[in-house]
Design an enzyme around this catalytic site. Structure first.
Site, PDB file in Angstrom:
ATOM      1  N   ASP A   7      32.598  65.001 -11.655  1.00 40.74           N
ATOM      2  CA  ASP A   7      32.287  63.833 -10.817  1.00 40.74           C
ATOM      3  C   ASP A   7      31.388  64.344  -9.696  1.00 40.74           C
ATOM      4  O   ASP A   7      31.869  64.931  -8.720  1.00 40.74           O
ATOM      5  CB  ASP A   7      33.577  63.221 -10.267  1.00 40.74           C
ATOM      6  N   GLY A   9      29.179  63.908  -6.613  1.00 39.45           N
ATOM      7  CA  GLY A   9      28.909  62.993  -5.515  1.00 39.45           C
ATOM      8  C   GLY A   9      27.965  63.596  -4.498  1.00 39.45           C
ATOM      9  O   GLY A   9      27.546  64.754  -4.614  1.00 39.45           O
ATOM     10  N   ASN A  10      27.657  62.836  -3.476  1.00 41.48           N
ATOM     11  CA  ASN A  10      26.703  63.285  -2.459  1.00 41.48           C
ATOM     12  C   ASN A  10      27.270  64.366  -1.544  1.00 41.48           C
ATOM     13  O   ASN A  10      26.510  65.152  -0.984  1.00 41.48           O
ATOM     14  CB  ASN A  10      26.248  62.090  -1.615  1.00 41.48           C
ATOM     15  N   GLY A 103      26.667  52.619 -10.339  1.00 41.22           N
ATOM     16  CA  GLY A 103      26.785  54.067 -10.463  1.00 41.22           C
ATOM     17  C   GLY A 103      27.780  54.511 -11.521  1.00 41.22           C
ATOM     18  O   GLY A 103      28.750  53.810 -11.827  1.00 41.22           O
ATOM     19  N   ALA A 104      27.525  55.704 -12.056  1.00 41.24           N
ATOM     20  CA  ALA A 104      28.405  56.266 -13.082  1.00 41.24           C
ATOM     21  C   ALA A 104      29.818  56.464 -12.565  1.00 41.24           C
ATOM     22  O   ALA A 104      30.792  56.344 -13.313  1.00 41.24           O
ATOM     23  CB  ALA A 104      27.829  57.598 -13.567  1.00 41.24           C
ATOM     24  N   ASP A 105      29.962  56.760 -11.274  1.00 42.38           N
ATOM     25  CA  ASP A 105      31.296  56.954 -10.700  1.00 42.38           C
ATOM     26  C   ASP A 105      32.096  55.655 -10.694  1.00 42.38           C
ATOM     27  O   ASP A 105      33.302  55.653 -10.972  1.00 42.38           O
ATOM     28  CB  ASP A 105      31.187  57.535  -9.296  1.00 42.38           C
ATOM     29  N   LEU A 106      31.424  54.536 -10.412  1.00 48.95           N
ATOM     30  CA  LEU A 106      32.113  53.239 -10.417  1.00 48.95           C
ATOM     31  C   LEU A 106      32.565  52.872 -11.826  1.00 48.95           C
ATOM     32  O   LEU A 106      33.671  52.368 -12.035  1.00 48.95           O
ATOM     33  CB  LEU A 106      31.201  52.142  -9.859  1.00 48.95           C
ATOM     34  N   THR A 127      32.916  59.526   0.431  1.00 45.53           N
ATOM     35  CA  THR A 127      31.884  59.587   1.467  1.00 45.53           C
ATOM     36  C   THR A 127      31.541  58.175   1.928  1.00 45.53           C
ATOM     37  O   THR A 127      31.484  57.882   3.120  1.00 45.53           O
ATOM     38  CB  THR A 127      30.627  60.286   0.921  1.00 45.53           C
ATOM     39  N   THR A 178      37.667  61.359  24.560  1.00 41.88           N
ATOM     40  CA  THR A 178      36.541  61.079  23.659  1.00 41.88           C
ATOM     41  C   THR A 178      36.845  61.398  22.206  1.00 41.88           C
ATOM     42  O   THR A 178      36.616  60.579  21.311  1.00 41.88           O
ATOM     43  CB  THR A 178      35.297  61.869  24.116  1.00 41.88           C
TER      44      THR A 178
END
Length: 249
Positions: A7, A9-10, A103-106, A127, A178
């Protein structure tokens, strides 16, 4: 039969090994666009015995890394990998304006749930956060939003005085320093978005559906979600394995 499942991914290259129709191990490495097939080969060898691999399946949204891994598999392992692409048998119908854009992942995560009798909403907390609605063996709608990591990066890159931070859940929603304020925004904020979008989807589809969560940030966000859901960190690999069997036959 030992099957290597990718799998890509970016942010990370996730991979798993399946034996006798069961996922027996899974790992991840960083998605480095400058890495060569030889460098990927050296990395992968640290995790698994590549000499035992008999088949390879690849789902990718990063073409450059895909090319390097295909080269690795063909030259080093002497295997022609199965790539998830428009011509591949997946068992998933895609009812969108342009199915080739999905996308192929979906498609891979949807492949694992298409045989379910009940409609399913898959929430992939990676991500980006992706919502995939699956009904009657088809993807019928998708939402893509900025995920935890994209939100953090957007804050730190576009604001000069905000520091880079670790992603964890602070003790309170309303914080007083912060770093904790930023952590609250990207964790409780994403969780609130998930709950809100589930409610909006229910109003739109006017039917009951299951919710399955997956993805690298699900362990952080799931405890904050109010809607009932089932987590499956191996969902994409199960889907890839199902697609492999479909094409094997």
């Amino acid at each position: 039969m030992m099957i290597l499942l990718f799998d890509i991914g970016n942010t990370t290259v996730n991979f798993a090994v399946a034996k006798d129709n069961e996922i027996i191990a899974n790992y991840n490495i960083s998605s480095d666009l400058n890495k060569t097939s030889d460098e990927f080969y050296i990395q992968l060898k640290q995790f698994i015995d590549l000499t035992k691999i008999t088949n390879v399946v690849i789902a990718s949204v990063v073409p450059k890394i895909t090319l390097e891994l295909v080269k690795l598999v063909e030259e080093r392992l002497k295997i022609v990998p199965l790539l998830i692409q428009p011509k591949t048998k997946t068992g998933v119908k895609v009812k969108t304006d342009n199915p080739r854009e999905v996308g192929a992942d979906l498609i891979a995560v949807a492949a694992e749930v298409v045989s379910e009798n009940k409609s399913t909403l898959i929430i992939d907390l990676g991500t980006a956060t992706k919502y995939i609605y699956v009904k009657n063996n088809a993807i019928t709608g998708v939402i893509i939003t900025a995920g935890v990591e994209i939100s953090i990066n957007a804050l730190t890159k576009n604001t000069a005085l905000l520091p880079k931070i670790d992603i964890k859940v602070p003790n309170k929603v309303l914080e007083t320093n912060t770093i904790s304020c930023m952590q609250s925004g990207v964790t409780y904020g994403v969780a609130a978005q998930v709950d809100g979008l589930i409610s909006l989807i229910k109003e739109e589809v006017k039917e009951d559906f299951k919710v399955i969560t997956t993805g690298g940030f699900s362990n952080i966000i799931i405890p904050l979600i109010k809607h009932e859901q089932k987590n499956d960190p191996l969902l994409i690999f199960k889907g890839l394995l199902k697609i492999f069997k479909l094409n094997e036959r």
